[in-house]
Write an enzyme that holds these catalytic residues in place. Structure first.
Site, PDB file in Angstrom:
ATOM      1  N   ASP A  50      -4.663   6.199  -5.661  1.00  0.00           N
ATOM      2  CA  ASP A  50      -4.960   4.983  -4.651  1.00  0.00           C
ATOM      3  C   ASP A  50      -5.210   3.592  -5.360  1.00  0.00           C
ATOM      4  OD1 ASP A  50      -6.307   3.666  -2.939  1.00  0.00           O
ATOM      5  OD2 ASP A  50      -7.833   4.828  -2.154  1.00  0.00           O
ATOM      6  N   GLY A  79       2.155  -0.611   9.733  1.00  0.00           N
ATOM      7  CA  GLY A  79       3.237   0.112  10.512  1.00  0.00           C
ATOM      8  C   GLY A  79       3.664  -0.793  11.963  1.00  0.00           C
ATOM      9  N   TYR A 147      -2.253  -8.797  10.147  1.00  0.00           N
ATOM     10  CA  TYR A 147      -1.115  -8.531   8.986  1.00  0.00           C
ATOM     11  C   TYR A 147      -0.646  -9.497   8.277  1.00  0.00           C
ATOM     12  CZ  TYR A 147       3.312  -6.040   7.456  1.00  0.00           C
ATOM     13  OH  TYR A 147       4.422  -5.812   6.903  1.00  0.00           O
ATOM     14  N   LYS A 151      -0.707 -10.974   4.375  1.00  0.00           N
ATOM     15  CA  LYS A 151       0.502 -11.328   3.660  1.00  0.00           C
ATOM     16  C   LYS A 151       0.484 -12.694   2.850  1.00  0.00           C
ATOM     17  CE  LYS A 151       2.906  -7.729   4.294  1.00  0.00           C
ATOM     18  NZ  LYS A 151       2.907  -6.525   2.864  1.00  0.00           N
ATOM     19  N   LYS A 190       8.120   1.828  13.540  1.00  0.00           N
ATOM     20  CA  LYS A 190       8.664   0.441  14.119  1.00  0.00           C
ATOM     21  C   LYS A 190       9.838   0.699  15.197  1.00  0.00           C
ATOM     22  CE  LYS A 190       7.413  -2.504  10.911  1.00  0.00           C
ATOM     23  NZ  LYS A 190       7.756  -3.962  10.273  1.00  0.00           N
TER      24      LYS A 190
HETATM   25  P1  NAD Z   1       5.791   2.331   4.363  1.00  0.00           P
HETATM   26  O1  NAD Z   1       4.328   2.383   5.108  1.00  0.00           O
HETATM   27  O2  NAD Z   1       6.759   3.359   4.534  1.00  0.00           O
HETATM   28  O3  NAD Z   1       5.447   2.142   2.747  1.00  0.00           O
HETATM   29  C1  NAD Z   1       4.070   1.818   2.311  1.00  0.00           C
HETATM   30  C2  NAD Z   1       3.474   2.954   1.414  1.00  0.00           C
HETATM   31  O4  NAD Z   1       2.361   2.214   0.854  1.00  0.00           O
HETATM   32  C3  NAD Z   1       3.330   4.211   2.016  1.00  0.00           C
HETATM   33  O5  NAD Z   1       3.926   4.890   1.443  1.00  0.00           O
HETATM   34  C4  NAD Z   1       1.643   4.400   2.057  1.00  0.00           C
HETATM   35  O6  NAD Z   1       1.418   5.666   1.743  1.00  0.00           O
HETATM   36  C5  NAD Z   1       1.538   3.442   0.805  1.00  0.00           C
HETATM   37  N1  NAD Z   1       0.175   3.003   0.495  1.00  0.00           N
HETATM   38  C6  NAD Z   1      -0.664   2.644   1.334  1.00  0.00           C
HETATM   39  N2  NAD Z   1      -2.030   2.519   0.821  1.00  0.00           N
HETATM   40  C7  NAD Z   1      -1.945   2.787  -0.300  1.00  0.00           C
HETATM   41  C8  NAD Z   1      -2.862   3.036  -1.507  1.00  0.00           C
HETATM   42  N3  NAD Z   1      -4.179   2.801  -1.025  1.00  0.00           N
HETATM   43  N4  NAD Z   1      -2.564   3.230  -2.505  1.00  0.00           N
HETATM   44  C9  NAD Z   1      -1.197   3.584  -2.918  1.00  0.00           C
HETATM   45  N5  NAD Z   1      -0.049   3.573  -2.131  1.00  0.00           N
HETATM   46  C10 NAD Z   1      -0.568   3.186  -0.559  1.00  0.00           C
HETATM   47  O7  NAD Z   1       6.199   1.010   4.614  1.00  0.00           O
HETATM   48  P2  NAD Z   1       7.420   0.022   4.557  1.00  0.00           P
HETATM   49  O8  NAD Z   1       8.300  -0.166   5.593  1.00  0.00           O
HETATM   50  O9  NAD Z   1       8.267   1.131   3.320  1.00  0.00           O
HETATM   51  O10 NAD Z   1       6.999  -1.233   3.920  1.00  0.00           O
HETATM   52  C11 NAD Z   1       7.006  -1.441   2.520  1.00  0.00           C
HETATM   53  C12 NAD Z   1       6.384  -3.070   2.218  1.00  0.00           C
HETATM   54  O11 NAD Z   1       7.253  -3.941   3.002  1.00  0.00           O
HETATM   55  C13 NAD Z   1       5.158  -3.103   2.688  1.00  0.00           C
HETATM   56  O12 NAD Z   1       4.442  -4.227   1.947  1.00  0.00           O
HETATM   57  C14 NAD Z   1       5.262  -3.800   4.065  1.00  0.00           C
HETATM   58  O13 NAD Z   1       4.433  -4.636   4.556  1.00  0.00           O
HETATM   59  C15 NAD Z   1       6.593  -4.602   4.050  1.00  0.00           C
HETATM   60  N6  NAD Z   1       7.392  -4.832   5.117  1.00  0.00           N
HETATM   61  C16 NAD Z   1       8.082  -3.909   5.647  1.00  0.00           C
HETATM   62  C17 NAD Z   1       8.740  -4.301   6.964  1.00  0.00           C
HETATM   63  C18 NAD Z   1       9.485  -3.059   7.671  1.00  0.00           C
HETATM   64  O14 NAD Z   1      10.273  -3.459   8.591  1.00  0.00           O
HETATM   65  N7  NAD Z   1       9.565  -1.999   7.159  1.00  0.00           N
HETATM   66  C19 NAD Z   1       8.948  -5.676   7.339  1.00  0.00           C
HETATM   67  C20 NAD Z   1       8.219  -6.408   6.711  1.00  0.00           C
HETATM   68  C21 NAD Z   1       7.385  -6.255   5.372  1.00  0.00           C
END
Ligand code: NAD
Length: 338
Positions: A50, A79, A147, A151, A190
């Protein structure tokens, strides 16, 4: 051999990033609060930790007497728009704690290079046709959701620590990213994944529901393009935030049409009230282009990779549910009648 720590490796983008780093010859440790639901991690070592806890961050960062060469921080409580609007407190609380403790511990432990995954949600709402916004125009800030505020704060905290401790900070602001092995159900999915799932669930000629009126404009970046951008940016000299996104802007209606075409189905849409987010997006990609990066996968090509994967997940879930129902009926029959 170079070493990398990838935080959030049980998730979508970081799961793909681990594969990219392995293909570049790194030794990789993946860390997440859970294991990946859809894929076997390619990491050399995977720790369930965590990262809201300072001790979890220290354990993630500890590599015997050595220091990781590179840290990629993609863990976040996140999400799609539905989740972002319904879980404001969880996002602000959990993601800020992850970033505060990861940045503080990485800097104190002497990590030389640190990547942070920010988002284009840091920008204000735009009107269709507005000129492209550059990274600098995120301030004065007016993000559409909490969110985005989290960031922005984490970006600034990383830059402050980078200045004080001499840690090279690299910050990407991702556009919407999509592809296989990402969340496709459960409320955190998404728009591209949700649309693929809904289209997979209905028959040819069926009707799906979608939020808004279909006119909101977005660009969607395929995950292989995104991880290439992350890798390039991490190894560049670019200071400050850098947008990474495909230049192909489409309306939500056009996204549904692209999915329906790949699925080979005629789909009707019932537009319903829901958390759409901003109306329009139009960002400059000049900074990432200066490194020679270009999106290589069109929306149609990316959906052609993503839809079959989500369709197979929908089918597998249906088969599992049918199996559980049959087992339940058998068990009920086996109960002795009084
Ligand atoms: P995702 O939810 O698939 O991955 C995020 C991971 O973080 C998850 O597996 C989750 O279990 C983990 N996590 C959450 N809380 C945690 C904790 N306390 N300790 C350890 N792990 C923890 O999301 P993603 O789409 O792969 O996004 C990855 C990054 O990119 C994030 O920072 C997100 O904000 C950013 N982002 C994503 C998008 C997109 O379109 N997917 C767009 C803009 C920014």
């Amino acid at each position: 051999m170079k070493t990398a720590l990838v935080c959030g490796a049980g998730g979508f983008i970081a799961g793909h990033l681990v594969k990219k780093l392995k293909s570049e010859g790194y030794w990789v440790r993946g860390v997440d609060i859970k294991r990946h639901e859809y894929a076997q991690s390619a990491a050399d070592e995977f720790k369930v930790l965590d990262l809201r806890e300072p001790a979890g961050c220290r354990e993630a960062l500890t590599l015997g007497s050595a220091t990781f060469d590179e840290v990629y921080q993609l863990a976040a409580d996140m999400g799609g728009m539905g989740f972002i609007h319904s879980a404001e407190c969880e996002i602000m609380h959990n993601s800020v704690l992850i970033n505060v403790h990861m940045i503080d511990n990485a800097a104190r432990m002497g990590v030389p290079r640190y990547f942070y995954s920010s988002s284009v949600c840091v920008y204000r709402d735009m009107r269709p046709g507005e000129p492209e916004m550059t990274e600098a125009q995120a301030v004065p800030a007016n993000p559409d959701n909490e969110y985005g505020w989290e960031k922005l704060y984490s970006e600034r905290m990383l830059q402050a620590y980078g200045r004080k401790y001499g840690m090279k900070a690299r910050i990407a602001r991702f556009q919407n990213c999509y592809g296989p092995e990402g969340t496709w159900t459960g409320g955190r999915e998404k728009a591209p994944a949700a649309t693929c799932r809904k289209v997979a669930e209905v028959a040819d000629g069926g009707t799906i529901q979608a939020w808004g009126d279909g006119t909101a404009v977005r660009s969607y970046t395929y995950v292989s393009d995104m991880v290439r951008g992350i890798y390039l940016l991490m190894h560049s000299d670019l200071e400050g935030a850098v947008n990474i996104g495909a230049p192909e802007y489409v309306s939500v209606k056009e996204l549904v049409e692209a999915v329906a075409e790949v699925a080979g189905k005629r789909i009707n849409v019932e537009w319903v009230k829901g958390p759409v987010g901003v109306q329009s997006r139009n960002f400059s990609n000049e900074r990432i282009y200066s490194l020679g990066w270009r999106a290589q996968v069109s929306l149609k090509e990316g959906i052609a990779q993503t839809y079959p994967w989500i369709e197979s997940q929908v089918r597998a879930q249906g088969a599992e549910a049918a199996g559980a129902e049959a087992a339940g009926a058998e068990a009920a029959q086996a109960v002795p009648q009084a």
